[in-house]
Design a protein around this motif. Structure first.
Motif, PDB file in Angstrom:
ATOM      1  N   THR A  14     -24.509 -47.351 -30.599  1.00 54.39           N
ATOM      2  CA  THR A  14     -23.336 -46.959 -29.818  1.00 54.39           C
ATOM      3  C   THR A  14     -22.097 -47.738 -30.235  1.00 54.39           C
ATOM      4  N   GLU A  15     -22.274 -48.909 -30.840  1.00 52.88           N
ATOM      5  CA  GLU A  15     -21.138 -49.690 -31.341  1.00 52.88           C
ATOM      6  C   GLU A  15     -20.876 -49.455 -32.824  1.00 52.88           C
ATOM      7  N   ASN A  16     -21.582 -48.448 -33.389  1.00 55.14           N
ATOM      8  CA  ASN A  16     -21.356 -48.009 -34.775  1.00 55.14           C
ATOM      9  C   ASN A  16     -21.763 -49.028 -35.831  1.00 55.14           C
ATOM     10  N   LYS A  17     -22.633 -49.982 -35.471  1.00 51.58           N
ATOM     11  CA  LYS A  17     -23.195 -50.846 -36.507  1.00 51.58           C
ATOM     12  C   LYS A  17     -24.132 -50.026 -37.388  1.00 51.58           C
ATOM     13  N   PHE A  18     -24.894 -49.143 -36.759  1.00 51.08           N
ATOM     14  CA  PHE A  18     -25.762 -48.208 -37.470  1.00 51.08           C
ATOM     15  C   PHE A  18     -25.461 -46.797 -36.996  1.00 51.08           C
ATOM     16  N   LYS A  19     -25.600 -45.843 -37.886  1.00 56.14           N
ATOM     17  CA  LYS A  19     -25.607 -44.449 -37.492  1.00 56.14           C
ATOM     18  C   LYS A  19     -26.991 -44.096 -36.959  1.00 56.14           C
ATOM     19  N   ALA A  20     -27.040 -43.188 -35.993  1.00 59.74           N
ATOM     20  CA  ALA A  20     -28.337 -42.749 -35.482  1.00 59.74           C
ATOM     21  C   ALA A  20     -29.182 -42.149 -36.597  1.00 59.74           C
ATOM     22  N   LYS A  21     -28.534 -41.457 -37.521  1.00 56.29           N
ATOM     23  CA  LYS A  21     -29.287 -40.808 -38.593  1.00 56.29           C
ATOM     24  C   LYS A  21     -29.975 -41.832 -39.484  1.00 56.29           C
ATOM     25  N   GLU A  22     -29.317 -42.951 -39.798  1.00 57.00           N
ATOM     26  CA  GLU A  22     -29.962 -43.936 -40.664  1.00 57.00           C
ATOM     27  C   GLU A  22     -31.074 -44.680 -39.912  1.00 57.00           C
ATOM     28  N   VAL A  23     -30.923 -44.838 -38.588  1.00 53.98           N
ATOM     29  CA  VAL A  23     -31.990 -45.446 -37.793  1.00 53.98           C
ATOM     30  C   VAL A  23     -33.205 -44.522 -37.757  1.00 53.98           C
ATOM     31  N   VAL A  24     -32.968 -43.264 -37.463  1.00 54.27           N
ATOM     32  CA  VAL A  24     -34.069 -42.302 -37.389  1.00 54.27           C
ATOM     33  C   VAL A  24     -34.748 -42.158 -38.746  1.00 54.27           C
ATOM     34  N   GLU A  25     -33.969 -42.130 -39.810  1.00 50.54           N
ATOM     35  CA  GLU A  25     -34.572 -42.002 -41.138  1.00 50.54           C
ATOM     36  C   GLU A  25     -35.444 -43.219 -41.464  1.00 50.54           C
ATOM     37  N   ALA A  26     -34.993 -44.397 -41.083  1.00 52.90           N
ATOM     38  CA  ALA A  26     -35.786 -45.599 -41.347  1.00 52.90           C
ATOM     39  C   ALA A  26     -37.128 -45.523 -40.633  1.00 52.90           C
ATOM     40  N   PHE A  27     -37.121 -45.087 -39.369  1.00 55.96           N
ATOM     41  CA  PHE A  27     -38.376 -44.999 -38.621  1.00 55.96           C
ATOM     42  C   PHE A  27     -39.238 -43.837 -39.100  1.00 55.96           C
ATOM     43  N   CYS A  28     -38.622 -42.722 -39.478  1.00 53.89           N
ATOM     44  CA  CYS A  28     -39.411 -41.612 -40.026  1.00 53.89           C
ATOM     45  C   CYS A  28     -40.121 -42.038 -41.304  1.00 53.89           C
ATOM     46  N   LYS A  29     -39.410 -42.749 -42.155  1.00 50.60           N
ATOM     47  CA  LYS A  29     -40.012 -43.204 -43.410  1.00 50.60           C
ATOM     48  C   LYS A  29     -41.148 -44.182 -43.143  1.00 50.60           C
ATOM     49  N   ARG A  30     -40.925 -45.091 -42.202  1.00 47.68           N
ATOM     50  CA  ARG A  30     -41.979 -46.065 -41.886  1.00 47.68           C
ATOM     51  C   ARG A  30     -43.166 -45.371 -41.216  1.00 47.68           C
ATOM     52  N   ALA A  31     -42.908 -44.339 -40.400  1.00 49.30           N
ATOM     53  CA  ALA A  31     -43.995 -43.568 -39.801  1.00 49.30           C
ATOM     54  C   ALA A  31     -44.805 -42.869 -40.882  1.00 49.30           C
ATOM     55  N   ALA A  32     -44.131 -42.321 -41.881  1.00 48.18           N
ATOM     56  CA  ALA A  32     -44.825 -41.641 -42.980  1.00 48.18           C
ATOM     57  C   ALA A  32     -45.699 -42.611 -43.761  1.00 48.18           C
ATOM     58  N   ILE A  33     -45.182 -43.800 -44.018  1.00 46.76           N
ATOM     59  CA  ILE A  33     -45.967 -44.824 -44.720  1.00 46.76           C
ATOM     60  C   ILE A  33     -47.176 -45.224 -43.876  1.00 46.76           C
ATOM     61  N   SER A  34     -46.951 -45.420 -42.589  1.00 43.39           N
ATOM     62  CA  SER A  34     -48.040 -45.807 -41.688  1.00 43.39           C
ATOM     63  C   SER A  34     -49.136 -44.744 -41.675  1.00 43.39           C
ATOM     64  N   HIS A  35     -48.736 -43.488 -41.673  1.00 45.92           N
ATOM     65  CA  HIS A  35     -49.723 -42.402 -41.656  1.00 45.92           C
ATOM     66  C   HIS A  35     -50.591 -42.410 -42.906  1.00 45.92           C
ATOM     67  N   GLN A  36     -49.977 -42.675 -44.041  1.00 39.58           N
ATOM     68  CA  GLN A  36     -50.744 -42.665 -45.298  1.00 39.58           C
ATOM     69  C   GLN A  36     -51.801 -43.758 -45.341  1.00 39.58           C
ATOM     70  N   LEU A  37     -51.642 -44.759 -44.492  1.00 37.26           N
ATOM     71  CA  LEU A  37     -52.591 -45.870 -44.444  1.00 37.26           C
ATOM     72  C   LEU A  37     -53.594 -45.755 -43.303  1.00 37.26           C
ATOM     73  N   THR A  38     -53.278 -44.921 -42.302  1.00 38.87           N
ATOM     74  CA  THR A  38     -54.103 -44.915 -41.089  1.00 38.87           C
ATOM     75  C   THR A  38     -54.449 -43.526 -40.545  1.00 38.87           C
ATOM     76  N   ARG A  39     -53.804 -42.476 -41.018  1.00 38.22           N
ATOM     77  CA  ARG A  39     -53.961 -41.124 -40.459  1.00 38.22           C
ATOM     78  C   ARG A  39     -53.583 -41.081 -38.980  1.00 38.22           C
ATOM     79  N   CYS A  40     -52.431 -41.593 -38.637  1.00 38.32           N
ATOM     80  CA  CYS A  40     -52.031 -41.658 -37.234  1.00 38.32           C
ATOM     81  C   CYS A  40     -51.246 -40.445 -36.761  1.00 38.32           C
ATOM     82  N   LEU A  41     -50.664 -39.664 -37.672  1.00 35.78           N
ATOM     83  CA  LEU A  41     -49.814 -38.557 -37.277  1.00 35.78           C
ATOM     84  C   LEU A  41     -50.568 -37.232 -37.243  1.00 35.78           C
ATOM     85  N   THR A  42     -50.079 -36.315 -36.425  1.00 38.54           N
ATOM     86  CA  THR A  42     -50.551 -34.928 -36.430  1.00 38.54           C
ATOM     87  C   THR A  42     -49.407 -33.986 -36.785  1.00 38.54           C
ATOM     88  N   GLU A  43     -48.248 -34.218 -36.205  1.00 32.22           N
ATOM     89  CA  GLU A  43     -47.082 -33.356 -36.411  1.00 32.22           C
ATOM     90  C   GLU A  43     -45.857 -34.212 -36.721  1.00 32.22           C
TER      91      GLU A  43
END
Length: 586
Positions: A88-117
């Motif tokens: 909200t103070e524009n240190k980060f854009k929401a898009k770059e925050v979401v992309e960082a977590f999406c990428k980390r979620a994808a990496i986590s899935h490849q190691l653990t099979r945690c995602l479905t959708e």
């Protein structure tokens, strides 16, 4: 002539291919970074317990090179309120925050099979909308603006499957959102993924034919827990800020225990629960035992941050929710004047005796609390009614004949998962209305008797604000070996809010090599539990470094007091750990 493959095989292959295709190629791990023995989804079910060795993959997202230094900062250095403020103070854009977590979620899935959708594309699109709105108006969209969250696969997300691991329910997208999804989005949160669950949603190992077995990132020999197992893994691996699951027998508290994170099972009506796929007959929960939805996170503060926004608004989103109040954050508890808080220590349910390391960690927390200013500690005698809770909860979960779920399983030729085999699940006989009424009357008797726990049985005045007890009577077990659920299911039966607080890791000193338990065996559940400690059937060293946690419980509808109690207990535990780390450096 070879027999034809059952129908579920082709559906599972198609679904897994769809999932794999949703992960961008630039987010995929090199093969050499995925530890050997990462079996196919099908093999993970039948061979997992034989072939998975002690492997910890928690550090791979940090060291694999796919995440930039800024993405590592975003996913590791902020709590919920700090991250929202940074956007909200524009240190980060929401898009770059979401992309960082999406990428980390994808990496986590490849190691653990945690995602479905994976919902990466729609999450990034929504994040861009939030950024545009903030730039245009100067105002955020809601108090959780841009916060990346994830949900258990059972929650409906419009246009997305809620297959809950059943091939028969795959490729049947939901026509509307669950109320919780609508509420989260109204607050500005962004759902980035849905996560894996057990077949039937009724086991403590997140394993099914459609997506395979979700692995514990701390050690692939240990269960990740269930039924919110995928959420527990994703939260632990920092692939999401907060995860949402459901709990009827322990399904948000047990995965938190297995991954060493925090969870909050609220009272019924505090968090929207409707709009889910269960495979059960509609309305069953209103007749039997009422499951609830709740969050998992990496800190008590993060649990409080989301509950503070959800509880006051829930009644407007779900017909099952009630008016709720959650004080706005002001002075941190650590800086506030100590409030006199009485915490009871409940050592056993009277049905299954906790194994020595579980009893030990409960005693350690008790001693820490006795030294905490403003806290009074009392021992709680085990109420006789406590030992009746597990059986009553189990019967209320199984009031129908099981045919709805079994029809789904059998329609595609699926077999039961390992934990279900041996008669643990199948077709039965539905209760009559008269039998159900008698069971609910028994439940009322138990609830009435358990009220004495809060008054110490000496008055009508509440003497105890919160209790601590085990999450389970054993440490995090190997795959398919989770035992008694009475320590968690009982508090759903009673509708007491309950949370999980990690304490420390299982140490060499906890092994007690050569020493067996000498207490009398209390029954079949107790006998089964002791096999997890018996050196003839279990190598106790498998528990080394596993997280040890406690469960915190408060009376019905005292959800904010549960949050307060969890803060007090966590602060006492974390203070001791910080002191130990400082001492070890001297």
């Amino acid at each position: 002539m070879a027999s034809p493959e059952p129908p579920y095989v082709a559906v599972a292959q198609r679904k897994q291919a769809e999932l794999a295709a949703s992960i961008p190629s630039q987010w995929k791990l090199p093969a050499n970074l995925i530890p050997p023995g990462m079996l196919t989804p099908a093999e993970s079910i039948t061979e997992g317990s034989k072939l998975y060795g002690r492997v910890n993959v928690m550090n791979i997202p940090r060291t694999c090179g796919l995440l930039t230094s800024k993405e590592l900062e975003i996913t590791e250095q902020y709590d919920v309120r700090e991250l929202v403020l940074a956007m909200t103070e524009n240190k980060f854009k929401a898009k770059e925050v979401v992309e960082a977590f999406c990428k980390r979620a994808a990496i986590s899935h490849q190691l653990t099979r945690c995602l479905t959708e994976p919902l990466f594309d729609r999450a990034l699109s929504r994040a861009q909308q939030l950024d545009d709105h903030l730039q245009r108006t100067g105002s955020p969209i809601g108090p959780l603006h841009g916060l990346p969250v994830s949900v258990k696969d059972s929650f409906f997300v419009k246009g997305v499957d809620s297959s809950i691991g059943f091939s028969a329910l795959a490729f049947k997208p939901a026509s509307e959102n669950a109320p919780l999804i609508d509420l989260l989005e109204s607050l500005g949160a962004i759902v980035i993924a849905k996560t894996n669950v057990p077949q039937t949603l009724a086991t403590l190992d997140s394993c099914n034919h459609l997506f395979g077995r979700t692995l514990n990132p701390l050690n692939r020999q240990w269960t990740a827990g269930g039924s919110t197992g995928g959420e527990g893994v994703l939260v632990a691996m920092r692939g999401t800020m907060v995860g949402f699951g459901t709990d009827i027998g322990g399904s948000v508290r047990i995965p938190a225990m297995c991954q060493g994170i925090y969870s909050f099972k609220p009272s019924d009506g505090r968090v929207p629960y409707g709009g889910q796929e269960s495979g059960q007959i509609p309305g069953k929960g209103r007749m039997g035992i009422q499951a609830v939805a709740g969050p998992l996170a990496r800190s008590v503060a993060d649990l409080g941050a989301v509950m503070a926004e959800i509880v006051p608004r829930a009644e407007l989103f779900d017909e099952g929710c009630i008016p709720g109040y959650w004080p706005a954050p002001s002075v941190p508890v650590a800086l506030a004047q100590p409030r006199h808080f009485t915490i009871g220590i409940l050592k056993t349910d009277g049905l299954v005796t906790p194994l020595p390391p579980i009893a030990r960690v409960l005693d350690e927390v008790s001693q820490l609390l006795r030294r905490t200013p403003g806290v009074h500690v009392v021992d709680i005698p085990t109420p006789p009614a406590f030992s009746k809770c597990q059986a009553a909860a189990g019967r209320l979960m199984g009031i129908d004949d099981g045919s709805s779920v079994m029809d789904i399983i059998e329609s595609m030729g699926e077999s039961l998962m390992p934990w279900h085999q041996g008669g643990r699940f199948g077709r039965g006989k539905a209760l009559t209305v008269v039998q159900l009424a008698a069971l609910q009357a028994q439940r009322a008797d138990i609830e009435r008797e358990m009220l004495k726990m809060w008054t110490l049985g000496i008055s009508r005045e509440r003497k105890v604000d919160a209790i601590i007890c085990p999450v389970a009577p054993h440490p995090v077990p190997e795959l398919d070996r989770y035992n008694a659920v009475g320590y968690t299911s009982s508090f759903v039966l009673l509708d007491y809010p309950a949370g999980t607080v990690p304490v420390r890791k299982f140490a060499e000193s906890d092994l007690d090599i050569g020493r067996e338990m000498d207490e009398p065996v209390l029954g079949s559940w107790d006998k089964a539990n002791r096999k997890l400690w018996d050196e003839k059937s279990t190598d106790r060293r498998v528990y080394l470094e596993s997280p040890l946690s406690v469960q915190v419980v408060t009376p019905k509808q005292r959800d904010y007091e549960l949050f307060q109690a969890m803060e007090i207990i966590d602060r006492a535990v974390q203070g001791t750990q910080a002191e130990a780390r400082t001492t070890s450096k001297l």
